[in-house]
Structure formats: C-alpha cells, structure tokens
Design an enzyme around this catalytic site. Structure first.
Site, PDB file in Angstrom:
ATOM      1  N   ASN A  62      17.316  74.336  61.147  1.00  0.00           N
ATOM      2  CA  ASN A  62      17.649  73.433  62.533  1.00  0.00           C
ATOM      3  C   ASN A  62      18.768  74.286  63.123  1.00  0.00           C
ATOM      4  OD1 ASN A  62      19.513  73.072  59.999  1.00  0.00           O
ATOM      5  ND2 ASN A  62      20.490  71.092  60.780  1.00  0.00           N
ATOM      6  N   GLU A  64      21.395  73.717  66.295  1.00  0.00           N
ATOM      7  CA  GLU A  64      22.128  72.661  66.915  1.00  0.00           C
ATOM      8  C   GLU A  64      22.780  73.085  68.355  1.00  0.00           C
ATOM      9  OE1 GLU A  64      24.779  70.845  64.125  1.00  0.00           O
ATOM     10  OE2 GLU A  64      23.032  69.713  63.040  1.00  0.00           O
ATOM     11  N   CYS A  73      15.151  70.186  64.882  1.00  0.00           N
ATOM     12  CA  CYS A  73      15.457  70.228  63.500  1.00  0.00           C
ATOM     13  C   CYS A  73      14.564  71.330  63.128  1.00  0.00           C
ATOM     14  CB  CYS A  73      14.437  68.888  63.185  1.00  0.00           C
ATOM     15  SG  CYS A  73      15.147  67.408  63.549  1.00  0.00           S
ATOM     16  N   GLU A  75      12.107  71.548  61.061  1.00  0.00           N
ATOM     17  CA  GLU A  75      10.333  71.204  60.817  1.00  0.00           C
ATOM     18  C   GLU A  75       9.965  71.606  62.247  1.00  0.00           C
ATOM     19  OE1 GLU A  75      12.680  69.092  59.805  1.00  0.00           O
ATOM     20  OE2 GLU A  75      12.431  68.058  58.052  1.00  0.00           O
ATOM     21  N   CYS A 112      12.440  63.652  60.031  1.00  0.00           N
ATOM     22  CA  CYS A 112      12.668  62.263  61.071  1.00  0.00           C
ATOM     23  C   CYS A 112      11.416  61.941  61.797  1.00  0.00           C
ATOM     24  CB  CYS A 112      13.985  62.810  61.822  1.00  0.00           C
ATOM     25  SG  CYS A 112      13.249  63.934  63.238  1.00  0.00           S
ATOM     26  N   CYS A 115       9.827  64.615  64.081  1.00  0.00           N
ATOM     27  CA  CYS A 115       9.211  65.426  63.452  1.00  0.00           C
ATOM     28  C   CYS A 115       7.905  65.235  62.851  1.00  0.00           C
ATOM     29  CB  CYS A 115      10.081  66.243  62.013  1.00  0.00           C
ATOM     30  SG  CYS A 115      11.327  67.315  62.857  1.00  0.00           S
TER      31      CYS A 115
HETATM   32  N1  THU Z   1      17.544  67.590  60.491  1.00  0.00           N
HETATM   33  C1  THU Z   1      16.546  68.553  60.288  1.00  0.00           C
HETATM   34  O1  THU Z   1      16.580  69.681  60.777  1.00  0.00           O
HETATM   35  N2  THU Z   1      15.433  68.161  59.662  1.00  0.00           N
HETATM   36  C2  THU Z   1      15.190  66.616  59.270  1.00  0.00           C
HETATM   37  O2  THU Z   1      14.407  66.455  58.669  1.00  0.00           O
HETATM   38  C3  THU Z   1      16.362  65.739  59.241  1.00  0.00           C
HETATM   39  C4  THU Z   1      17.510  66.193  60.291  1.00  0.00           C
HETATM   40  C5  THU Z   1      18.775  68.248  61.284  1.00  0.00           C
HETATM   41  C6  THU Z   1      18.906  67.797  62.608  1.00  0.00           C
HETATM   42  C7  THU Z   1      20.363  67.767  62.861  1.00  0.00           C
HETATM   43  O3  THU Z   1      20.605  69.391  63.229  1.00  0.00           O
HETATM   44  C8  THU Z   1      20.997  67.730  61.238  1.00  0.00           C
HETATM   45  O4  THU Z   1      19.716  67.767  60.423  1.00  0.00           O
HETATM   46  C9  THU Z   1      21.663  66.492  61.070  1.00  0.00           C
HETATM   47  O5  THU Z   1      20.863  65.421  61.624  1.00  0.00           O
END
Ligand code: THU
Length: 161
Positions: A62, A64, A73, A75, A112, A115
C-alpha cells in the site's frame, strides 16, 4: 418469491506451517514485503505477492498520500504491476499479509471492496481464478480458491451489454 443462498467455501489453517510448501513460501514473502509499504498515516503496512502462471513473482504494497483518497491498496498496486509487466498472464495465487505497526497482526484480513472488484475483473480478463492466501504476520491462514467469490452479485462488463 424465491430464497437464494450464496455459499463461500475457503480453507482455514492453524498457521503457515500447515500450508503446502509453495504457499508457505509465498506467504513468507508477503510478510517480508510489508516492510516496503508506505503507510505513514495508517501505520498499517500491507504486503502482497503474486505467483503468475509463467513463474514470475510480482509484489505490491500500500502506498498512502497526505491527500488520503489518493492512497492505493497493496492489491491494486500488485494488479497494476502484473498487468503491465506480464500482460495477459494468469495470476495463480496472491499471498497477502500486513504489519499493523501500532497493534496486532495475528488474524487474516481480506481485500477491501474496491480491491475485490479489481481482483474479479482481473480473473475475467485472463480467464483464470486467483487463489488468495491471507494471514497476518502470525496466526491462522485463510485460503480462498477464487478471489471473485468474495464479491457476490457483482457488477461486470456483462451487465453493460
Ligand atoms: N489496505 C490495503 O492495502 N489492502 C487491504 O486489503 C486493506 C487496506 C491499506 C489501505 C490503507 O493504506 C491502509 O491499508 C489502512 O486502510
């Protein structure tokens, strides 16, 4: 009126040592790759590693942003990289782990909603199911045979015909 039911079948393992060797090593890579996440806002570092049908491994973490919705994310970082580096090649399995640097990482988290939609379209695109191997840095492991099964009554290009 008809009642419909949707059944989701997946495997639950007590820990990574119960997995077959190939899955255990993919999960081990996903756990390591959490270090490469950029998650200064959530402190929740997600790592994903895919094994492709051509043998290649593709990773995603991920990423940000101070403008929160810009973050992406692990994925979808992985899927974009796989589609770009290995167009048309099926993804056999993706292991996904996370390091919750301010909390626990002892249970599987699953992708999520956004994704799930992306994973489903990838399966349709390359006409092949994607297995998901989900686990924290420790603890039990879920193996989901087909990522698209996490999105019942999904919207796809078929609906636009
Ligand atoms: N996140 C992911 O990368 N994948 C997931 O399946 C769930 C959430 C990330 C998004 C954000 O950067 C952090 O986790 C918190 O939500």
């Amino acid at each position: 009126m008809n009642h419909q039911q949707y059944k989701l079948e997946y495997e639950v393992y007590a820990d990574a040592s119960a997995l077959k060797q190939e899955d255990a090593s993919l999960l081990d890579e996903a756990r390591k790759v959490t270090d490469q996440a950029y998650a200064p806002y959530s402190a929740f570092k997600v790592g994903a590693v895919a094994k492709l049908a051509n043998g290649a491994l593709v990773i995603g973490t991920n990423q940000e942003n101070a403008s929160f919705p810009v973050g992406i994310c692990a994925e979808r970082v992985l899927l974009s990289a796989a589609a770009t580096l290995h167009p048309g090649v099926a993804i056999e399995s993706i292991a996904i782990s996370y390091n919750n640097t301010k909390g626990k990482s002892n249970h599987p988290v699953s992708p999520c909603g956004v994704c799930r939609q992306s994973l489903l379209e990838y399966e349709i695109r390359v006409k092949s199911p994607i297995r998901l191997i989900l686990s924290g840095l420790e603890g039990n492991v879920y193996v989901i045979p087909q990522a698209g099964s996490l999105l019942p009554l999904s919207f796809t290009s078929e609906d636009m015909k």
